[in-house]
Design an enzyme around this catalytic site. Structure first.
Site: not given
Length: 326
Positions: A32, A46, A72, A117, A142, A146
């Site tokens: 993350v 992190i 992510a 996606s 986008y 992808k």
């Protein structure tokens, strides 16, 4: 039990996936950008490097996952303010994704699950639900990023032997949802008249917990290796049906005005909002038969139950009282 690393673990789907993995007894590591206090039972790591730069060097000792689920991403936004949106999407969604895959392989991961996606394929279904074999025709930066990330990963898998799994969800919803779905709920809850009463275009959806369950299956099932899967709730609603269902669960009946779709398109063109209107007035249905046939996966939560849970969250966070009506 497997050791699984989840990137984007503190996002909407990432949290659901971590919960699902923990319930099944897997060891879960989370990559993350900032700490999430409520990821109980998950070992957080992190890394704030832009587009995952320096990831391999920063990889912690002892973190040797069997599989990485890569959630992510730089996500689709309606009004992108980046000076060069395509370059920004490529930097994160293509180059960054490959950095994660390379780093994971160097640490012994044998499988990489990439959450892509349905926009990597198309913005509408052209009358036939989109399957994994549908020729891709992404229409924005986008979707293009992808799709190119998918292609780069397939090549990476061929070159290295790493197992690649691609998952293409449609619109994701659930408690904590943001963006377009939240805007729809806001409009219904506020009683705003919506000129969508005659829109019968059907759209596939997937509930967060259903997507998380499918990703768990893709991460652990041996037959998932080197395949692409579409995932949905297996029930497609028209835009008008979806708004009425949300109104029912919010105890705020949707106020739908019966405007012909062709007039909406004309108004959208005049207002410079053609893309948004097209998304509302064209069908985008997804064929998810492959994941059923290959992995025996079916959505554990019905669309109705998913909408109810999402509306319950919305009512509790927006101060709406009353019970929904069946």
């Amino acid at each position: 039990m497997s050791s699984i690393l989840v990137t984007g673990a503190n996002g909407l789907v990432g949290r659901a996936l971590c919960r699902a993995l923990l319930r099944e007894g897997h060891e879960v590591n989370a990559l993350v950008r900032q700490r999430a206090a409520d990821l109980t039972g998950v070992r957080e790591w992190i890394h704030a490097g832009a587009d995952f730069t320096g990831l391999e060097q920063a990889w912690p000792q002892g973190c040797t996952p069997d599989c990485v689920v890569h959630l992510a991403a730089r996500v689709h936004v309606m009004r992108d303010e980046a000076p060069d949106p395509l370059a920004a999407f490529v930097a994160t969604n293509v180059d960054g994704t490959l950095r994660v895959a390379r780093a994971a392989l160097a640490r012994g991961a044998r499988r990489f699950v990439f959450v892509s996606s349905i926009k990597a394929v198309a913005e509408s279904d052209g009358g036939v639900p989109l399957s994994e074999s549908t020729p891709p025709l992404p229409l924005d930066a986008y979707g293009w990023s992808k799709r190119n990330a998918e292609e780069a990963l397939w090549q990476f898998g061929r070159d290295t032997g790493m197992e690649i799994v691609v998952v293409r969800p449609p619109l994701v919803y659930g408690p904590g949802v943001r963006a377009n779905f939240l805007q729809m709920m806001n409009a219904v809850a506020r009683g705003i008249p919506l000129p969508l009463g005659l829109v019968d275009a059907r759209r596939s959806l997937v509930y967060t917990d259903n997507l998380a369950d499918a990703l768990l299956r893709c991460a652990t099932h041996e037959r998932a290796a080197n395949l692409c899967f579409h995932v949905t709730d297996d029930e497609d609603l028209s835009v008008a049906q979806l708004l009425r269902a949300l109104g029912r669960h919010l105890a705020k009946p949707a106020r739908l005005v019966p405007v012909p779709p062709r007039l909406l398109r004309m108004a959208g063109a005049l207002a410079g909002r053609s893309a948004q209107i097209e998304r509302l007035t064209t069908s985008l249905r997804v064929d998810a038969s492959r994941i059923r046939e290959q992995l025996g996966w079916y959505p554990p939560t019905t669309l109705e139950a998913g909408l109810e849970a999402t509306a319950r969250w919305y009512r509790s966070t927006h101060g709406i009282r009353g019970e929904h009506k069946s």
